[in-house]
Each structure stands twice: as structure tokens, then as C-alpha cells.
Scaffold this active site. Sequence first.
Site, PDB file in Angstrom:
ATOM      1  N   GLU A 256      10.462  11.335  75.069  1.00 35.32           N
ATOM      2  CA  GLU A 256      10.819  12.214  73.951  1.00 35.32           C
ATOM      3  C   GLU A 256      12.116  12.861  74.372  1.00 35.32           C
ATOM      4  O   GLU A 256      12.105  13.719  75.262  1.00 35.32           O
ATOM      5  CB  GLU A 256       9.800  13.348  73.801  1.00 35.32           C
ATOM      6  CG  GLU A 256       8.412  12.953  73.424  1.00 35.32           C
ATOM      7  CD  GLU A 256       8.340  12.409  72.048  1.00 35.32           C
ATOM      8  OE1 GLU A 256       9.213  12.758  71.234  1.00 35.32           O
ATOM      9  OE2 GLU A 256       7.444  11.616  71.806  1.00 35.32           O
ATOM     10  N   CYS A 295      12.776  20.658  70.377  1.00 34.82           N
ATOM     11  CA  CYS A 295      13.321  19.302  70.252  1.00 34.82           C
ATOM     12  C   CYS A 295      13.372  18.891  68.787  1.00 34.82           C
ATOM     13  O   CYS A 295      14.092  17.969  68.427  1.00 34.82           O
ATOM     14  CB  CYS A 295      12.499  18.325  71.068  1.00 34.82           C
ATOM     15  SG  CYS A 295      10.743  18.399  70.731  1.00 34.82           S
TER      16      CYS A 295
HETATM   17  P1  NDP Z   1      16.120  17.449  81.818  1.00 38.31           P
HETATM   18  O1  NDP Z   1      16.150  16.093  81.252  1.00 38.31           O
HETATM   19  O2  NDP Z   1      17.115  17.805  82.819  1.00 38.31           O
HETATM   20  O3  NDP Z   1      14.690  17.726  82.476  1.00 38.31           O
HETATM   21  C1  NDP Z   1      13.487  17.392  81.847  1.00 38.31           C
HETATM   22  C2  NDP Z   1      12.419  17.219  82.902  1.00 38.31           C
HETATM   23  O4  NDP Z   1      12.759  16.134  83.745  1.00 38.31           O
HETATM   24  C3  NDP Z   1      12.273  18.414  83.827  1.00 38.31           C
HETATM   25  O5  NDP Z   1      10.938  18.558  84.190  1.00 38.31           O
HETATM   26  C4  NDP Z   1      13.104  18.014  85.020  1.00 38.31           C
HETATM   27  O6  NDP Z   1      12.730  18.680  86.197  1.00 38.31           O
HETATM   28  C5  NDP Z   1      12.774  16.553  85.097  1.00 38.31           C
HETATM   29  N1  NDP Z   1      13.725  15.753  85.811  1.00 38.31           N
HETATM   30  C6  NDP Z   1      15.071  15.859  85.792  1.00 38.31           C
HETATM   31  N2  NDP Z   1      15.613  14.899  86.575  1.00 38.31           N
HETATM   32  C7  NDP Z   1      14.586  14.196  87.092  1.00 38.31           C
HETATM   33  C8  NDP Z   1      14.488  13.106  87.991  1.00 38.31           C
HETATM   34  N3  NDP Z   1      15.565  12.522  88.491  1.00 38.31           N
HETATM   35  N4  NDP Z   1      13.271  12.652  88.324  1.00 38.31           N
HETATM   36  C9  NDP Z   1      12.150  13.221  87.819  1.00 38.31           C
HETATM   37  N5  NDP Z   1      12.204  14.263  86.985  1.00 38.31           N
HETATM   38  C10 NDP Z   1      13.385  14.742  86.601  1.00 38.31           C
HETATM   39  O7  NDP Z   1      16.109  18.392  80.644  1.00 38.31           O
HETATM   40  P2  NDP Z   1      16.069  19.989  80.654  1.00 38.31           P
HETATM   41  O8  NDP Z   1      14.652  20.422  80.622  1.00 38.31           O
HETATM   42  O9  NDP Z   1      16.903  20.570  81.718  1.00 38.31           O
HETATM   43  O10 NDP Z   1      16.781  20.233  79.297  1.00 38.31           O
HETATM   44  C11 NDP Z   1      18.068  19.750  79.127  1.00 38.31           C
HETATM   45  C12 NDP Z   1      18.250  19.294  77.715  1.00 38.31           C
HETATM   46  O11 NDP Z   1      17.199  18.431  77.300  1.00 38.31           O
HETATM   47  C13 NDP Z   1      18.225  20.401  76.718  1.00 38.31           C
HETATM   48  O12 NDP Z   1      19.424  21.102  76.704  1.00 38.31           O
HETATM   49  C14 NDP Z   1      17.941  19.617  75.474  1.00 38.31           C
HETATM   50  O13 NDP Z   1      19.107  19.038  75.005  1.00 38.31           O
HETATM   51  C15 NDP Z   1      16.996  18.565  75.931  1.00 38.31           C
HETATM   52  N6  NDP Z   1      15.613  18.895  75.675  1.00 38.31           N
HETATM   53  C16 NDP Z   1      14.895  18.103  74.868  1.00 38.31           C
HETATM   54  C17 NDP Z   1      13.584  18.386  74.627  1.00 38.31           C
HETATM   55  C18 NDP Z   1      12.714  17.530  73.806  1.00 38.31           C
HETATM   56  O14 NDP Z   1      11.574  17.899  73.585  1.00 38.31           O
HETATM   57  N7  NDP Z   1      13.109  16.384  73.350  1.00 38.31           N
HETATM   58  C19 NDP Z   1      12.951  19.578  75.123  1.00 38.31           C
HETATM   59  C20 NDP Z   1      13.779  20.332  76.005  1.00 38.31           C
HETATM   60  C21 NDP Z   1      15.044  19.969  76.274  1.00 38.31           C
HETATM   61  P3  NDP Z   1      13.568  19.936  86.742  1.00 38.31           P
HETATM   62  O15 NDP Z   1      13.437  20.999  85.729  1.00 38.31           O
HETATM   63  O16 NDP Z   1      12.882  20.241  88.009  1.00 38.31           O
HETATM   64  O17 NDP Z   1      14.964  19.446  86.888  1.00 38.31           O
END
Ligand code: NDP
Length: 692
Positions: A256, A295
Site C-alpha cells: 500500500e 494514504c
Molecule cells: P517509509 O516508506 O519510509 O516507511 C514505511 C515503513 O517501512 C516504516 O515502518 C519503515 O520503518 C519501513 N522501512 C523503511 N525502509 C525499510 C527497509 N529498507 N526495510 C524494511 N523496512 C523499511 O515511509 P514513511 O512511514 O517514512 O512515510 C514516508 C511517506 O510514505 C509519507 O510521506 C507518505 O508519502 C507515504 N505514506 C504512505 C502511506 C500509505 O498508507 N500508503 C502511509 C504513510 C506514509 P522506519 O520507520 O523504521 O524507517
Amino acid sequence: MSTTLQSHIAGRWLGSEPAAALRSAVNGHTVAHTHAEAIDFGEALHHARTVGLPNLLKLDFQQRAERLKALARYLNEHKEQLYAVSAHTGATRADGWIDIEGGSGTLSAYAGVGANELPSGNLVHEGPALSLGKTNQFAGTHILVPRGGVAVHINAFNFPVWGLLEKFAPSFLAGMPCIGKPATATSYLTEAAVRLMLQSGLLPEGALQLVIGGTGDLLDRLNGQDVVTFTGSADTAARLRVHPNIVRHSVPFNAEADSLNCAILAPDCTPDTPEFDLFVKEVAREMTVKAGQKCTAIRRAIVPRNLLDAVAQALRDRLAKVVVGDPAVQGVTMGALASHAQLADVAQRVAELRHGCDLVCGGEGAVPLGAGTAQGAFFAPTLLVCHDPLHNHAVHEIEAFGPVSILMPYDTGSDTGSHAGADGLDQALALAAMGQGSLVATLVTRDPRLAARAIPQLAMLHGRLHILDAQSAAESTGHGSPLPLLKHGGPGRAGGGEELGGLRAVQHYLQRAAVQGSPAMLTAVTGEFVRGTPPIDTGAHPFRRHFEELQIGESLLTHRRTVGEADLVNFGGISGDYFYMHFDDEAAKASPFGARIAHGYFVLSAAAGLFVSPAPGPVLANYGLDTLRFVKPVLIGDTIQARLTCKRKIDKNKRDAKGQGQGVVAWDVEVRNQRAELVASYDILTLVAKRG
Ligand code: NDP
């Protein structure tokens, strides 16, 4: 709450050395630290596979559904603990409600899915069984079984509770242990929720583990029976999707990702209509709920060019009433962004967007209400307008994940004197498509014909479509709310994944297999009677047997009954059904049947008369019919006979008001004529008492 957060790995809480500080979104104070201790992911997976999985499979679908129901109740009873922590994420009470009670509500919904749509045991007979030979000695069907692996759920920062629970509920129901990895920024709230879940005593050991911080080598250790679900940015999704180990072992990966959802105002919704106000309200609400960190939020508001100024003015007026500040302060209607990193990110994206857009309102941070909020992550509701959205690709690509939306005008044809499609929506639909795949789109219109033309085009590129008018508004759950029983997830940029959607979500955690063999073999494997299996005759009428005694395949072949003209006349008199096929000789002769035929419902009633055992007994109630087909007509003079066979038993561990245990029994019914031709086929559903 501990100041150093802990992971829950292999049945133990791990972590005492503080590492990264996590700051309150409201005042910038440190709320908690992540822990410095490394997680042994080999141990976590071993625990899930060797302890969690067998423990979960000792329960069946029905029993896990009961646990989910109890867990939802437990979380609701303790919800205030979560609200207290939630405030640090910048969430207002209303925002917290979506996350916390939306989460427990999702558990309840999946408890209902399990209780009503899944069998006893740990195998789903998807069916229908198909005869693959001329004499029905060889048949085929489909079954679903738990995948026998671990579900790794990686979540975003914006829904620390709901995000975990909406993924956990269907995987738990399916019988998969889960490892939850929340986004670090708000992991203190997920940790609080997981502590409650474990304290409830309702989860079998090993069913749920929690990772605070990074995933280390977790993904390198997965195999083909595991599943990864991810919510977050499109960039991270793109990286994780091609993780070499995930690719090598074909680990299902559901994403997602962020998407630029839109709302379209149709040309028929002029400012004098209630729908115009509904559009404005919906856009403003989506900008401000969770400070726009959803989202599903409306990022692109697509409006007829001749209504652009009116919409901009109405939105400006409405957004001017939003009170930004500490959610604990009375009167505050919008809280902070979830973290300071998020604040910086939103400010940066708005700066990029402003190159091709004008500012309608907001944009320069926000002056928050409440003491000590100067260091908080506040951002003003910000509305931009892009006058040439067909040629400005940035507005369809850059997502400012905060209280930010962009107004985009479209030409309806009547604006320009040209013919832009019969309903004037062509350009609006083209703009919607420029988002390259979104989670949801709202169409505000009063015209069902316009909706019928537009929705199929929008459906190609959107996971959910919300049609809003004055009638649906009264009960609408809104553009931005994913619902447990409706699919959540969209194509393309939105990640191409699917979550929720009732039983569909559970199926993502089950493995489907086709099974071929004799009907008797398929009955034994599926636990459900497959026609062609030799019937079991115990000598007793099946309706005289209690739930525990009944065997799948136990069967009764009834006596026969010849259908006479008096039956049609009497049934017509009782039901008032004088349809010509039953009463008009001439018309019936001219029909494909060539003669008067019995009412289908008479055949059903007559069959019941053939197979019921009338005296009081363990069969308590008949509560419905499934899969009814009238296969061939029954003519006057035909002789019918029924076969009733115990097809499926579901033990819901239910008791009636007097404490009498009961289960659900589905019976296969075949009604045949004197030539042994099938005339009617169906399942009847009954409640049957237990002996105990
Ligand atoms: P990220 O994609 O950076 O992170 C999402 C999740 O993935 C977090 O739990 C993060 O952990 C984890 N993650 C990141 N890199 C890795 C990796 N290499 N291996 C395993 N896990 C990983 O998104 P953010 O939460 O920081 O949000 C950034 C952007 O995402 C927002 O600005 C928005 O644009 C979008 N977003 C979309 C959503 C949706 O529902 N579609 C919801 C929220 C955000 P950690 O936090 O520890 O880095």
C-alpha cells in the site's frame, strides 16, 4: 509507557539501552527511545514457526474468530491508555478514534467474517466441486489452507494501531503468526497496543511479535511460505519488492503506497446544490483529519473551470475556521504532523509544488494553539491551485503527506464552446488518470447516468470509488475511510496491493490448491459432501440425530410423490401465485415447456414434506437456503423424490438462551423426477442441537 521501548521477540520483551529519541509531535519533548540491543531475527522466525504456528493451528477458524472478538472487546475496555499515548503523535481525539477504535472495530469485523464465512477446522473448501468424467468417478475442486509460514507486517507512521490491527486480524484468522514492524517515529503507540494485546492473554504464545527499529536481516531469512505486507512510501515499496530473497523465494509482497487520490466535482453540482457544499466539506475534511496524513486523503480536487473560484472561496472560508494546535486544548480541530521529519518533508514538497501553483491559503507553517507548542510539528491547512493541470505533471506526482490539497480546473466543453464529451467529464477523468493509480476517488454528482459512464473509467485506476450525493451523504463513511469489508488498495502508484475486503483479506494468508480424485476422496479431504460419494445410511432419519452424531455424507432417500393438477391449484390458492405457466393451458402450450408446470416453490415445499421428520427433535430451525436452482420443470403427472444429505457442519461453539449447545448443519438436497433427472438442487441451512 517505558522510556525505552521494547521489542517483543520469542516470548520476551527485549530492550533497556536507549538509542534514537522519538519526539512528541506536539511539543518536541522526547516521548521515548528506541532500544539499542540488536534483535536476533533468526530466533524471532524460529519462535514464530515452531511455537506460534502450531499454537495457532491448535485452534480452528471459528476459535480464532472468537479470540479476535474478545481481543476487540479487551482493547476497547483499555482504549483510554492508548488515547493518552496517541496524543503525542499530534492526533486529536477524533483522529485517535480512527486509529484506536477503528483498529478494534476491524478486529470485530474480522471476528464476524470468521464466524459467518469460515468453517470449523483449518481447511476451506472453496469449491464448487466439478465432475471431470462422464460418470462422475473423477472430480476436482479447490481448497485453501493456512500457508504454514510467518506474516511480516511493515507499517507506516500515520496509523500506529489500526495499521497493525488491519493486517494482523486477517492473518491471525488465517492461522499465521505475525511479526509487526511499525514505523519508528510513532512506534511508542504501537508498542502500547501490543502490550495490551499480549496482556489480554487471548493470543497464543508466538502469535504476535513486535520489532522496534529496523528489520535487520529479517527479509533475508524469509521463505516461500511467508508473506510480507507493507504500507509506506512508493520508494520503499519499490525497494523491498525486489529484495533478492523475496524474489528468489516468491514471497508474496503486498504494498500500500502513497497515492494522489482525487475528488471530482461533476458539472451538474452548481453552488446552489447541496452537492457543491458536500464536495467542499469532503475536501476540507480530508485535508484536516489526521492533519492530512492519510494514504487516502484527497490530494487533487478536480472541479469545472467555471466553478473554480466558487470552490476556492468556499474552501478558503471553511479552512479559515480550522483551529490548529495541541489536541489536548479545547477548541483545537487539527493537530500536528506525526514527527518533525514529516514536517520538514511536507514543507519541502509544498515548496516544490508552488513552482507551478498559486497559493489559495496556508503554506507558511501554522501558529498553534496551546502552551509549549512552539517546538511542535504543526503545519497550516494549505490549498494550492494549478491552472494548467493537464501540462503540469508535478501536481500528479508530488505528494505532500500533510494537510495539503491542490485544486485543478477542467474544461467541460460548455466552458470553451467545444464538445468535450457528452457529459463534460472527459478532461476530469483524464486528470484523475494522470495520478497513475490511486487508492480512492470520490465523484460528486447528482446524475446516476453520469456516474454510470464515469465509474468504469475511474475503476481502472482506483481501488475504491465513492459516489457522493445528497442521499448517500446522510450515511456516507467518507472518502478517506477504508472499511474492513471493502477492498483497500489500488493499482499502479498506489502499490498494486489489496488489503481488507472481508474474506478476501484472509485469503491472502491462505494457500489455494486444486485437488482431483474420486468424489469420496474429495469428501474426505474437504470435510464437505461432494455429490457422487456413496451415501451413508445409518438406519436413522438424519433429522433425529444430534450435531455430534451426524456424519458428513449421512443421507436419506425419501418416498415419492406424484404431482397432480390439484397441487398447482392448491398452491396457487395458498400463495396467490396464479402465473400463467401454472394456470393457463393455452399460454403454457405455446411456451418452451409445452404444458403447465408446477410452481418452483411448490417443488421446494413438497420436497420438505418428503424429507422432514415432523416430531420435535434435534433440528431446531431452518434458517435459509443456498445455491437454489430449478434445473428442469416439473409437469403435472411427474413423480418427484428427494435425497437429503448432511453436507457441512460448522461448530460455532454457540449456546441458546437456555444453555443448549448447537451447531450449523448444511444439507445437500437433490430433487429428481421419475426419469432420475435433477429438477431442483439446493443446500438448506439448519441449527441442530448438541447432545451435551
Ligand atoms: P517509509 O516508506 O519510509 O516507511 C514505511 C515503513 O517501512 C516504516 O515502518 C519503515 O520503518 C519501513 N522501512 C523503511 N525502509 C525499510 C527497509 N529498507 N526495510 C524494511 N523496512 C523499511 O515511509 P514513511 O512511514 O517514512 O512515510 C514516508 C511517506 O510514505 C509519507 O510521506 C507518505 O508519502 C507515504 N505514506 C504512505 C502511506 C500509505 O498508507 N500508503 C502511509 C504513510 C506514509 P522506519 O520507520 O523504521 O524507517
